[in-house]
Design an enzyme around this catalytic site. Structure first.
Site, PDB file in Angstrom:
ATOM      1  CD  GLU A 211      -0.243   9.186  15.922  1.00  0.00           C
ATOM      2  OE1 GLU A 211       0.301  10.109  15.286  1.00  0.00           O
ATOM      3  OE2 GLU A 211      -1.472   9.084  16.082  1.00  0.00           O
TER       4      GLU A 211
ATOM      5  N   GLY B 258       7.215   5.046   8.073  1.00  0.00           N
ATOM      6  CA  GLY B 258       6.346   6.188   8.354  1.00  0.00           C
ATOM      7  C   GLY B 258       6.560   6.698   9.765  1.00  0.00           C
TER       8      GLY B 258
ATOM      9  CD  GLU C 126      13.273   4.270   7.836  1.00  0.00           C
ATOM     10  OE1 GLU C 126      13.263   5.015   8.841  1.00  0.00           O
ATOM     11  OE2 GLU C 126      13.243   4.674   6.669  1.00  0.00           O
TER      12      GLU C 126
ATOM     13  N   GLY D 298       3.555   3.396  13.306  1.00  0.00           N
ATOM     14  CA  GLY D 298       4.444   2.235  13.393  1.00  0.00           C
ATOM     15  C   GLY D 298       4.193   1.417  14.656  1.00  0.00           C
TER      16      GLY D 298
ATOM     17  CD  GLU E 272      11.229  12.065  11.133  1.00  0.00           C
ATOM     18  OE1 GLU E 272      10.191  11.460  11.432  1.00  0.00           O
ATOM     19  OE2 GLU E 272      12.123  11.576  10.422  1.00  0.00           O
TER      20      GLU E 272
ATOM     21  CE  LYS F 221      -1.859   2.914   2.712  1.00  0.00           C
ATOM     22  NZ  LYS F 221      -2.028   4.115   1.857  1.00  0.00           N
TER      23      LYS F 221
ATOM     24  CB  CYS G 290      13.578   8.446   7.368  1.00  0.00           C
ATOM     25  SG  CYS G 290      14.392   7.546   6.054  1.00  0.00           S
TER      26      CYS G 290
HETATM   27  P1  NAP Z   1       2.094   7.967   8.463  1.00  0.00           P
HETATM   28  O1  NAP Z   1       0.741   8.448   8.788  1.00  0.00           O
HETATM   29  O2  NAP Z   1       2.820   7.149   9.449  1.00  0.00           O
HETATM   30  O3  NAP Z   1       1.985   7.165   7.073  1.00  0.00           O
HETATM   31  C1  NAP Z   1       2.916   6.212   6.619  1.00  0.00           C
HETATM   32  C2  NAP Z   1       2.167   5.111   5.889  1.00  0.00           C
HETATM   33  O4  NAP Z   1       1.266   4.460   6.794  1.00  0.00           O
HETATM   34  C3  NAP Z   1       1.305   5.618   4.740  1.00  0.00           C
HETATM   35  O5  NAP Z   1       1.251   4.660   3.720  1.00  0.00           O
HETATM   36  C4  NAP Z   1      -0.041   5.744   5.412  1.00  0.00           C
HETATM   37  O6  NAP Z   1      -1.096   5.747   4.493  1.00  0.00           O
HETATM   38  C5  NAP Z   1      -0.053   4.521   6.291  1.00  0.00           C
HETATM   39  N1  NAP Z   1      -0.966   4.590   7.418  1.00  0.00           N
HETATM   40  C6  NAP Z   1      -1.433   5.681   8.076  1.00  0.00           C
HETATM   41  N2  NAP Z   1      -2.254   5.313   9.077  1.00  0.00           N
HETATM   42  C7  NAP Z   1      -2.308   3.958   9.055  1.00  0.00           C
HETATM   43  C8  NAP Z   1      -2.989   2.987   9.848  1.00  0.00           C
HETATM   44  N3  NAP Z   1      -3.779   3.333  10.858  1.00  0.00           N
HETATM   45  N4  NAP Z   1      -2.817   1.681   9.545  1.00  0.00           N
HETATM   46  C9  NAP Z   1      -2.017   1.306   8.534  1.00  0.00           C
HETATM   47  N5  NAP Z   1      -1.370   2.180   7.741  1.00  0.00           N
HETATM   48  C10 NAP Z   1      -1.500   3.492   8.008  1.00  0.00           C
HETATM   49  O7  NAP Z   1       3.011   9.154   8.061  1.00  0.00           O
HETATM   50  P2  NAP Z   1       2.561  10.538   7.393  1.00  0.00           P
HETATM   51  O8  NAP Z   1       1.276  11.047   7.915  1.00  0.00           O
HETATM   52  O9  NAP Z   1       2.641  10.364   5.963  1.00  0.00           O
HETATM   53  O10 NAP Z   1       3.692  11.468   7.969  1.00  0.00           O
HETATM   54  C11 NAP Z   1       3.673  11.856   9.333  1.00  0.00           C
HETATM   55  C12 NAP Z   1       5.050  11.961   9.889  1.00  0.00           C
HETATM   56  O11 NAP Z   1       5.708  10.690   9.813  1.00  0.00           O
HETATM   57  C13 NAP Z   1       5.984  12.863   9.105  1.00  0.00           C
HETATM   58  O12 NAP Z   1       5.821  14.186   9.389  1.00  0.00           O
HETATM   59  C14 NAP Z   1       7.316  12.305   9.499  1.00  0.00           C
HETATM   60  O13 NAP Z   1       7.747  12.811  10.714  1.00  0.00           O
HETATM   61  C15 NAP Z   1       7.063  10.844   9.635  1.00  0.00           C
HETATM   62  N6  NAP Z   1       7.512  10.147   8.419  1.00  0.00           N
HETATM   63  C16 NAP Z   1       8.636   9.425   8.479  1.00  0.00           C
HETATM   64  C17 NAP Z   1       9.094   8.782   7.340  1.00  0.00           C
HETATM   65  C18 NAP Z   1      10.327   7.995   7.337  1.00  0.00           C
HETATM   66  O14 NAP Z   1      10.935   7.821   6.295  1.00  0.00           O
HETATM   67  N7  NAP Z   1      10.712   7.424   8.446  1.00  0.00           N
HETATM   68  C19 NAP Z   1       8.413   8.887   6.150  1.00  0.00           C
HETATM   69  C20 NAP Z   1       7.235   9.637   6.131  1.00  0.00           C
HETATM   70  C21 NAP Z   1       6.792  10.227   7.280  1.00  0.00           C
HETATM   71  P3  NAP Z   1      -1.718   7.163   4.021  1.00  0.00           P
HETATM   72  O15 NAP Z   1      -0.582   7.929   3.450  1.00  0.00           O
HETATM   73  O16 NAP Z   1      -2.682   6.736   3.005  1.00  0.00           O
HETATM   74  O17 NAP Z   1      -2.294   7.801   5.231  1.00  0.00           O
END
Ligand code: NAP
Ligand code: MG
Length: 472
Positions: free
Chosen positions: A227, A224, A246, A229, A375, A171, A280
């Site tokens: 929270e 991602g 990650e 994760g 972050e 996904k 990241c």
């Molecule tokens: P996120 O909400 O953790 O999303 C990451 C992935 O998880 C996306 O594919 C997202 O889908 C999916 N997801 C969200 N809620 C989920 C759930 N309840 N169950 C299963 N999958 C779920 O991250 P974000 O909102 O895109 O970004 C928020 C923060 O995360 C950023 O500001 C950053 O600090 C951090 N981040 C870290 C990395 C990294 O490389 N470590 C990458 C991106 C973000 P959807 O996109 O469809 O919601």
């Protein structure tokens, strides 16, 4: 029909409901994306299982290697198309999107090559026993990835999964669905059997959660936020399946007084501004010796202010953030920070329509404050000073995250002392490779996550060892 749909068993599969895909450079709607519901997620997982049991798990490394390398060639051949769609979806400069496509191809080629030299071992237990190990795939590998480097994240999850004989259901993030669907189509063109690699599109809390909770998933990879994760790891624990997390970082550059400051400034700038800081492994903390602090900050301000800004397609140094949501997050972090803003801290003039944020350098930051600990995921570097080596190490290790670190010094003894003491999954010395390289094991210490992706080591993560002991 939605403009972008799931891709299951070699076919595009639409859904009744969709959401809008937004171009972050302009705020314009650039298409609709299907939201896979429970029935579709179930279909994707069952399809992957059928493909696994129907031949993929038994396929020879040679066959898998050939297909992976063919897919790598097709990604290379379609690089421009992939880069343009990725640049539109993320806002990232075209050159950076082209690199993402190239690196994605590289993952498929790297694992296409290494899988042919990935074996179990024989163990000389006693003369009357023949003991050997087999590396067996888990089954269906689910992958949920972020929007920051969509193609690279896909490559580093899907390529080792398929190489080791797993089938995959991925996904992508809601912001960046198109490259994943296109690569799944290319996999069919490369000759992969339908169902070996499937993509489901939709929103995280709906489609994503349905995937991570699905009882047919045997291994989960997640990139991602901490929270989400944590929740995914809890769901995996419930079903006792392995998970690779990650979760980002707050990676430090530790700069000593004997460092090559010009070189350091160059790498530090790239390491925080690449992909608008949405990396990241971005080097987002500068821990600098007090004797060279002013000189280094001056170099950095000049570099930050020389950066050109524009829409992804304009291919300047810095594009917009991925969304207005992300822009607001960055703005709030900076507005609430204490310290001295040396440059940036604003939306650049003339770019108010998109989700832009200017390169920002904040000095005299309290190492314990929120902006020094959390972050930001934007083009924001915070600087703090130290006097002794011990102080520098303590500061570097003071956050919950520990993904990557850089040490800048010409003192070789200090290099080895600190490489051992600094907590991070990767340590660079007099260099900084945000992204970390296809060949190099990559992953977090502490709350940056666990499990390792990339490199030869990932092959171990996607397999389970079976020991066979035969009495002769
Ligand atoms: P996120 O909400 O953790 O999303 C990451 C992935 O998880 C996306 O594919 C997202 O889908 C999916 N997801 C969200 N809620 C989920 C759930 N309840 N169950 C299963 N999958 C779920 O991250 P974000 O909102 O895109 O970004 C928020 C923060 O995360 C950023 O500001 C950053 O600090 C951090 N981040 C870290 C990395 C990294 O490389 N470590 C990458 C991106 C973000 P959807 O996109 O469809 O919601
Ligand atoms: Mg998202």
């Amino acid at each position: 029909m939605s403009d972008v749909t799931s891709f299951i068993n070699g076919l595009s599969v639409d859904s009744d409901e969709s959401y809008n895909n937004i171009d972050p450079s302009t705020g314009a709607i650039i298409g609709t994306v299907a939201k896979a519901d429970a029935e579709l997620v179930d279909l994707a997982v069952r399809t992957a299982r059928t493909a696994f049991d129907g031949g993929w798990r038994e396929s020879s490394p040679e066959v898998r290697s050939t297909l992976l390398c063919r897919l790598a060639d097709l990604i290379d051949a379609n690089r421009e198309e992939l880069a343009v769609m990725e640049s539109e979806d993320t806002g990232k400069p075209l050159t950076q999107a082209r690199t993402d496509a190239t690196v994605c191809a590289r993952y498929f080629r790297f694992y296409g090559h290494t899988i042919e030299a990935f074996y179990g071992i024989t163990i000389p237990l006693t003369p009357d026993f023949h003991v050997y190990t087999r590396r067996e795939p888990h089954g269906v590998a689910g992958a949920i990835i972020a929007w920051n480097y969509p193609m690279q994240l896909l490559g580093r999850a899907v390529a080792p999964a398929l190489a080791t004989g797993n089938c995959s259901v991925l996904k992508p993030a809601d912001e960046t669905p198109r490259s994943a669907v296109r690569i799944a189509e290319l996999a069919i063109e490369a000759g992969f059997a339908p169902g070996v690699f499937n993509v489901i599109t939709g929103l995280g809390p709906e489609t994503g959660q349905l995937l991570s909770e699905h009882p047919g998933i045997d291994h989960l990879g997640f990139v991602g936020s901490t929270e989400v994760g944590k929740r995914i790891a809890a769901q995996a624990a419930e079903r006792v399946i392995p998970v690779v997390l990650e979760l980002g970082g707050k990676s430090p550059h530790i700069v000593f007084a004997d460092a090559d400051l010009e070189q350091a400034a160059l790498f530090i700038t790239k390491g925080i501004l690449q992909n608008a800081g949405q990396t990241c492994s971005a080097g987002s903390r500068l821990i600098v010796h007090k004797d060279v602090k002013d000189e280094l900050l001056e170099l950095l301000v000049a570099k930050f202010e020389a950066v050109t800004i524009g829409a992804g397609g304009d291919d300047k140094d810095l594009g917009p953030l991925v969304s207005v949501k992300q822009q607001n997050r960055v703005r709030t972090f900076v507005d609430e920070a204490e310290g001295t803003i040396l440059t940036g801290g604003t939306v650049p003039a003339g770019f108010e329509a998109g989700a832009f944020y200017s390169p920002t350098l904040i000095a005299d930051v309290d190492p314990a404050s929120k902006i020094a600990q959390q972050e930001v995921f934007g083009p924001v570097l915070v600087a703090m000073e130290f006097e002794t080596e011990e102080e520098a190490v303590a500061m570097a290790n003071s956050t919950d995250y520990a993904l990557m670190a850089a040490i800048w010094t010409r003192d070789v003894s200090r290099v080895h002392r600190l490489a051992a003491k600094v907590e991070a999954g990767q340590v660079y010395v007099n260099a900084y490779g945000a992204g970390g390289g296809v060949e190099l094991p990559f992953g977090g210490f502490k709350k940056s996550g666990y499990g390792r992706e990339k490199g030869y080591e990932a092959l171990a993560g996607y397999t389970q060892t079976k020991t066979v002991a035969i009495k002769l």
